[in-house]
Design a protein around this motif. Structure first.
Motif, mmCIF file in Angstrom:
data_model
loop_
_atom_site.group_PDB
_atom_site.id
_atom_site.type_symbol
_atom_site.label_atom_id
_atom_site.label_comp_id
_atom_site.label_asym_id
_atom_site.label_seq_id
_atom_site.Cartn_x
_atom_site.Cartn_y
_atom_site.Cartn_z
ATOM 1 N N ALA A 1 1.964 7.544 -8.645
ATOM 2 C CA ALA A 1 1.637 6.641 -8.245
ATOM 3 C C ALA A 1 1.536 6.576 -7.143
ATOM 4 C CB ALA A 1 3.167 5.437 -8.757
ATOM 5 N N VAL A 2 1.036 7.517 -6.910
ATOM 6 C CA VAL A 2 0.949 7.854 -5.323
ATOM 7 C C VAL A 2 0.131 7.367 -4.457
ATOM 8 C CG1 VAL A 2 -0.225 10.132 -5.016
ATOM 9 C CG2 VAL A 2 1.828 9.395 -3.670
ATOM 10 N N ARG A 3 -0.836 7.105 -5.157
ATOM 11 C CA ARG A 3 -1.957 6.144 -4.595
ATOM 12 C C ARG A 3 -2.546 4.883 -5.688
ATOM 13 N NH1 ARG A 3 -2.244 10.600 -2.046
ATOM 14 N NH2 ARG A 3 -3.050 11.290 -3.979
ATOM 15 N N SER B 1 -7.192 15.649 1.842
ATOM 16 C CA SER B 1 -7.069 14.652 2.484
ATOM 17 C C SER B 1 -7.035 12.681 2.304
ATOM 18 C CB SER B 1 -8.061 14.414 3.568
ATOM 19 O OG SER B 1 -9.552 14.912 2.974
ATOM 20 N N PHE B 2 -6.963 12.558 2.523
ATOM 21 C CA PHE B 2 -6.369 10.588 1.769
ATOM 22 C C PHE B 2 -6.700 9.420 2.946
ATOM 23 C CE2 PHE B 2 -3.508 13.324 0.021
ATOM 24 C CZ PHE B 2 -3.855 13.619 -1.323
ATOM 25 N N CYS B 3 -7.348 7.920 2.034
ATOM 26 C CA CYS B 3 -7.607 7.102 2.975
ATOM 27 C C CYS B 3 -6.684 6.729 1.989
ATOM 28 C CB CYS B 3 -8.156 5.782 2.215
ATOM 29 S SG CYS B 3 -9.949 6.337 2.784
ATOM 30 N N TYR B 4 -5.297 6.266 3.537
ATOM 31 C CA TYR B 4 -4.411 5.407 3.164
ATOM 32 C C TYR B 4 -4.541 4.572 2.560
ATOM 33 C CZ TYR B 4 -0.618 1.599 4.044
ATOM 34 O OH TYR B 4 0.737 0.883 3.758
HETATM 35 N N1 5AD Z 1 -1.625 6.890 0.975
HETATM 36 C C1 5AD Z 1 -2.753 7.478 0.572
HETATM 37 N N2 5AD Z 1 -1.627 8.805 0.585
HETATM 38 C C2 5AD Z 1 -0.688 8.897 0.279
HETATM 39 N N3 5AD Z 1 -0.071 10.610 0.366
HETATM 40 C C3 5AD Z 1 1.146 10.201 -0.455
HETATM 41 N N4 5AD Z 1 1.826 8.400 -0.083
HETATM 42 C C4 5AD Z 1 0.025 8.135 0.177
HETATM 43 C C5 5AD Z 1 -0.550 6.121 0.023
HETATM 44 N N5 5AD Z 1 0.200 5.435 0.238
HETATM 45 C C6 5AD Z 1 -0.790 10.839 0.439
HETATM 46 C C7 5AD Z 1 0.441 12.268 1.706
HETATM 47 C C8 5AD Z 1 1.227 13.286 0.300
HETATM 48 C C9 5AD Z 1 0.571 13.350 -0.940
HETATM 49 C C10 5AD Z 1 1.125 13.902 -1.701
HETATM 50 O O1 5AD Z 1 -0.370 12.196 -1.220
HETATM 51 O O2 5AD Z 1 -0.812 12.532 2.306
HETATM 52 O O3 5AD Z 1 0.990 14.327 1.340
#
Ligand code: 5AD
Ligand code: SF4
Length: 433
Positions: A54-56, A334-337
């Protein structure tokens, strides 16, 4: 052995982190012990289990798309569909209301209930998402591991940090620790089965505290380092706030602990780090990188980056890009928020436009790709020690393994070297060695 499970064919799909992988390995072992049989496809199965992340939002969407396929299959044949893991915990019964084809829902703390649910309750819909403060025991030979060489060993679970973007404290619950005696029992068992590498798992391994004798992460590493037969020890994930110079020292002093560390920074801007509730500044982070490199000049470092956190300005973003150029990580994720329910940041306006997030992400990945290509190219001609994990999945003439820095190395060999350490001369590379 349950009659209902005997010869039941099941298929399992796992999204998310290594801990989810390890949970699935335990469930597969448990179902096999109950008489069920792991199958190669959903089409040839009576039961499908999806272990979710569920992290993103994107991770969650992957579940819905797979569920769509399973629903279509369920129209053609008899099929039990179970959803486990973090999305199950987050949405509970709402998930069945939305997707009535699901037969049972189990949270990350309840998957050991699945054999019982299947033998007692089905075809009633079951929801099991109660969090328990206690560690749930299991026997090491109940785990059906994917690899015969490298094994995951979960040492703690859950998180008390409440980083403002992160859903994990709401899905995996509060921190709980596995007794060191149980961890060592599993590590010794793995060594006796010929495993060469273990990866200790937890959302924040650095805060480990043995519930029996109060021993901390350093004592845990020292104890695991003494187990004969385990050559390489890794651990994931460390939190920069809790990673101490003493931990770096024990990494250096312990013969079998790899000089490799995943240390998620998330942002290079101190004001964004504060808004994320990370508990350290840019300089604190760089200090930690400094003492790690002073002690272990050969250490391989990786990190996680989030771009487009609410309020992230161009200048904040520049500081993240600059930190990457300064540290020169071996690898980054790397990820978008992505705003997540229940989190503190979800109450803020998701202010960075979608396109800007995308541009920042692309640029971050381009900068890192160049760094990796440079670093990897400088290894050409070197001979590196590689643990051979198996055949290359795409080209079976090649073997595949990892070096101490956890980089993938593909190579040829005249003899079968699976499970062995081999010296490999690097002759070519890409950015993702
Ligand atoms: N949005 C984007 N990336 C996220 N992560 C955790 N929560 C979010 C979010 N809401 C990323 C962080 C974490 C990785 C497992 O996932 O970088 O370290
Ligand atoms: Fe995803 Fe985090 Fe749950 Fe792992 S613990 S599955 S990364 S939400």
């Amino acid at each position: 052995m349950s009659k209902k499970l005997k010869n039941l064919k099941f298929w399992i799909h796992t999204f998310g982190c290594q801990m989810n992988e390890n949970d699935s390995e335990r469930l597969v072992g448990l179902l096999r012990r109950a008489g069920a049989e792991l199958s190669v496809s959903p089409e040839s199965s009576d039961l499908v289990i999806i272990n979710t992340c569920a992290v993103r939002e994107k991770s969650e969407e992957k579940l819905y798309s797979l569920l769509g396929r399973m629903e279509a299959l369920k129209k053609r044949k008899k099929l039990i569909i179970g959803v486990m893991g973090c999305v199950a915990q987050l949405h509970k019964s709402r998930l069945i209301e939305k997707k009535p084809s699901i037969d049972f829902i189990v949270g990350p703390d309840n998957y050991l209930d699945i054999p019982r649910i299947l033998s007692e309750s089905w075809p009633d819909k079951v929801i099991s998402t109660r969090w328990s403060p206690h560690w749930h025991g299991f026997s090491p030979d109940d785990v059906s591991r994917k690899s015969p060489v490298s094994a995951y060993v979960t040492i703690m679970e859950g998180c008390n940090n409440f980083c403002s973007y992160c859903i994990v404290p709401f899905t995996r619950g509060q921190e709980k620790f596995r007794p060191l005696s149980r961890i060592l029992e599993e590590v010794r068992y793995l060594a006796s089965r010929g495993y060469k590498e273990i990866q200790l798992l937890g959302q924040n391994v650095n805060v480990y505290r043995d519930p029996e004798k109060g021993r901390g992460f350093i004592e845990l590493l020292e104890a695991v380092n003494r187990v004969k037969g385990i050559e390489w020890i890794r651990f994931i994930t460390s939190h920069p706030k809790n990673f101490s110079p003493a931990m770096a020292q024990v990494m250096k002093d312990s013969e079998h602990v790899c000089h490799q560390l995943h240390l998620p920074v998330q942002s290079g801007s101190s004001s964004i780090l504060e808004a994320m509730n990370r508990g350290y500044t840019r300089d604190d982070y760089l200090d930690k990188i400094g003492f790690l490199r002073d002690l272990m000049p050969d250490i391989s470092l990786s990190t996680d980056i989030i771009v487009g956190f609410p309020g992230e300005t161009e200048e904040d973003y520049r500081q993240t890009a600059d930190l990457l150029r300064q540290v020169r990580f071996t690898n980054i994720f790397s990820f978008c928020y992505s705003p997540r329910p229940l989190t503190a940041a979800a109450k803020k306006t998701d202010s960075v436009p979608f396109e800007v997030k995308g541009q920042r992400l692309m640029e971050i990945q381009r900068i890192q790709k160049d760094i990796q290509l440079e670093e990897n190219t400088s290894m050409i001609g070197d001979v590196v020690k590689v643990l051979c994990l198996g055949r290359n999945k795409r080209d079976s003439r090649l073997y595949s393994g990892r070096n101490q820095g956890h980089q993938v190395v593909n190579f040829t060999s005249d003899s079968d070297v699976i499970k062995r350490f081999v010296d490999v001369r690097i002759v070519s590379c890409g950015p993702y060695l």
